[in-house]
Design an enzyme around this catalytic site. Structure first.
Site, PDB file in Angstrom:
ATOM      1  N   ASP A 108      40.696  46.700  30.036  1.00 52.98           N
ATOM      2  CA  ASP A 108      40.408  47.185  28.692  1.00 52.98           C
ATOM      3  C   ASP A 108      41.662  47.130  27.816  1.00 52.98           C
ATOM      4  O   ASP A 108      42.750  47.494  28.256  1.00 52.98           O
ATOM      5  CB  ASP A 108      39.920  48.647  28.811  1.00 52.98           C
ATOM      6  CG  ASP A 108      39.387  49.201  27.502  1.00 52.98           C
ATOM      7  OD1 ASP A 108      38.399  48.656  26.985  1.00 52.98           O
ATOM      8  OD2 ASP A 108      39.963  50.188  26.991  1.00 52.98           O
TER       9      ASP A 108
ATOM     10  N   GLU B 291      47.646  40.216  47.164  1.00 50.92           N
ATOM     11  CA  GLU B 291      47.746  40.783  48.521  1.00 50.92           C
ATOM     12  C   GLU B 291      46.397  40.697  49.231  1.00 50.92           C
ATOM     13  O   GLU B 291      46.300  40.918  50.433  1.00 50.92           O
ATOM     14  CB  GLU B 291      48.145  42.277  48.457  1.00 50.92           C
ATOM     15  CG  GLU B 291      49.602  42.517  48.069  1.00 50.92           C
ATOM     16  CD  GLU B 291      49.857  43.975  47.670  1.00 50.92           C
ATOM     17  OE1 GLU B 291      48.968  44.843  47.895  1.00 50.92           O
ATOM     18  OE2 GLU B 291      50.929  44.233  47.109  1.00 50.92           O
TER      19      GLU B 291
END
Ligand code: NOJ
Ligand code: CA
Length: 559
Positions: A202, A251
């Site tokens: 956002d 990751e």
């Protein structure tokens, strides 16, 4: 697993409080979403983007987050969230969640701590506090205004002021503070560990800020272009935040994706958010802002497909979301109202009365525009209810309005329409007290009122009818899955004349859109789907594509 799944995905946005209400309290919930996964599967979407479901006082529809690592108890629990992830994955649907890093809510524990702490304290440094100007600091640090109306600074009891671009309840975080950065990295891991596949970020361009001393006035600020020289929007340093985020995303296997909500016009600047070392994808709202017009669509498609070369990302396409007037209504504004098929924003701000909306025309054009969108390379972001051809709900009584924008940008001369009209709970059945949004014996009605015409746009009314808008979306998504190939498009310049746009995709897939009012000849090929009935010849003459209609053809066998 396919690390590139998002590049050409159809992503379905769920505004959770208005999708499906399982427990009958009038508010959509996670159990409701779980109960409708079969619907999403049948619709054929690749991913769901879930708008904020976090605990919130709903000062801004959930974009005022009290706790980034929990579920609003009115919406569900973390256990239900885990069940939702599992059920979506079981159905082969990816999940993207909204993350709101620019501001927390004023009820967030950090903001409460900041209020209880002294000026200059570490707790205040997580937000943007300043002393005021003038005697006793009684004037705000600048005359800047909030995007939802009123001042962008609010005073706290000890006399300091805090900064908020949006509502008073959305204090802005200080992204120069290492603790803020670390906290969000942990929040991203929290959701990624729970199986979330991506994040919609956002207000992604607003995190980095640098306020010059003295502060420019609002008039001066408005004249500074977004980018490195702007104190608030699209500063270069914002990319260092997303470089850290990217390391976290990578990751995971597959790497988590992210899409930036940015309203940056420059292609080069927008591309920075979409780079693989940044968020990886960025919204392009150009189609959403365009009129129903062949020339505008062609210009936008061409430039956006060029732009992705700058970022190595894929393009994004959006016609509707929870912040704008639904496209079936935007395209139906009567020319005699002085707003010919115009943009939602103009309509929102001008408050065009419902009498100026031609619903038939709007829906026709919306269906045609959707088939263009779904034929484009890149990902398409759909907003719940557009697959039913839902239009904007107008005439919600003032006392039932929830959107702060409605109240705060309102004045008598130009009443605002606000964003509630696109957030009305979905109609699932033809009848019943909430058209199946909640159980028929619900204790509470839907949290925003539904109009009678929802009956005809309900899932039940449209489901069995292949010519319905739902039928068209299902067919188009099925075909898109089968036909989606390379991320390229070739304009058919022979066919793209006047109000007609035509382009082909690899594998013999041709899209022909007639943006005009008059019929045009149907090119040869096998018709796969059409947004409106074609005009079939009587005794002789070729079939024609009516006005405001898009057709997909298979031209495998040559034309
Ligand atoms: C963009 C969101 O889409 C909108 O709904 C919200 O009001 C603002 N950001 C502030 O978070
Ligand atoms: Ca509920």
């Amino acid at each position: 697993m396919d690390a590139d799944w998002w590049r050409q995905a159809v992503v379905y946005q769920i505004y959770p409080r208005s999708f499906a209400d399982a427990n009958g309290d009038g508010i959509g919930d996670l159990a409701g979403i779980i109960s409708r996964i079969g619907y999403l599967e049948q619709l054929g979407v690749d991913a769901v983007w879930l708008s904020p479901f976090y605990p919130s006082a709903l000062a801004d529809g959930g974009y005022d987050v009290d706790d980034y690592r929990d579920v609003d108890p009115r919406i569900g629990t973390l256990e239900q969230f885990d069940a939702l992830v599992a059920a979506l994955h079981e159905a082969g649907i990816w999940l993207i969640v909204d993350i709101v890093p620019n501001h927390s809510s004023n009820r967030h524990r950090w903001f409460q701590e900041a209020l209880a702490s002294a000026p200059g304290s570490p707790a205040r440094d997580r937000y943007i506090f300043r002393d005021g100007l003038g005697a006793g600091g009684s004037r705000p640090p600048s005359d800047w205004t909030s995007q939802f109306g009123g001042p962008a600074w609010t005073r706290v009891p000890d006399g300091q002021w805090y900064f908020h671009t949006f509502t008073v309840e959305q204090p802005e975080l200080n992204w120069d503070n290492p603790e803020v950065r670390a906290e969000f990295l942990d929040t991203l891991r929290f959701w990624a560990d729970r199986g979330v596949d991506g994040f919609r970020v956002d207000v992604a361009a607003r995190l980095a800020k640098k306020f010059p001393e003295p502060m420019p006035s609002q008039a001066e600020l408005s004249r500074i272009p977004s980018g490195p020289d702007s104190p608030v929007y699209d500063r270069d340093e914002v990319q260092s935040i997303y470089a850290e985020w990217r390391r976290v995303f990578n990751e995971y296997d597959p790497p988590r994706m992210a899409v930036a909500e940015v309203w940056v016009n420059s292609p080069e600047r927008r591309a920075r958010y979409a780079r693989p070392e940044s968020l990886g994808q960025a919204f392009n709202f150009d189609l959403l802002k365009a009129d129903f017009d062949a020339e505008q669509f062609r210009r936008i498609v061409t430039s956006n497909l060029d732009q992705v070369k700058l970022s190595e990302s894929s393009s994004t396409w959006v016609l509707s979301n929870h912040d704008v007037v639904r496209h079936a209504t935007r395209y139906g504004l009567r020319p005699d109202g002085g707003r010919p098929g115009g943009r939602g924003d103009r309509w929102v701000n001008d408050g065009a009365p419902a009498s100026q909306i031609d619903r038939g025309l709007g829906l026709r054009r919306a269906r045609a525009a959707t088939l263009v969108e779904l034929a484009l390379p890149g990902s398409a972001y759909l907003y719940q209810g557009e697959e039913l051809g839902l239009g904007e709900v107008t005439g919600i009584p003032d006392e039932q309005r929830q959107d702060p924008k409605f109240w705060r940008t309102r004045d008598d001369e130009r009443p605002s329409v606000g964003r509630d009209g696109c957030r009305v709970p979905l109609p699932w059945t033809r009848s019943g007290p909430s058209f199946g949004f909640g159980p028929d014996d619900s204790a509470a009605g839907p949290h925003l009122p539904q109009p009678d015409w929802f009956a005809d746009c309900s899932v039940e009314a449209e489901s069995g009818d292949p010519s319905s808008t739902l039928g068209m979306y299902r067919r188009a998504l099925e075909l898109r899955r089968e036909m989606q190939g390379g991320e390229t498009l070739e304009w058919d310049d022979g066919l793209s004349v006047g109000d007609v746009l035509a382009f082909s995709r690899p594998g013999g897939w041709l899209c022909v859109a007639n943006f005009g009012d008059d019929p045009v000849p149907l090119p040869s090929g096998r018709v796969l789907v059409s947004s409106a009935p074609l005009i079939r010849p009587g005794t002789d003459g070729p079939a024609r594509i009516p006005g405001a209609c898009t057709v997909w053809l298979s031209i495998d066998a040559g034309r």
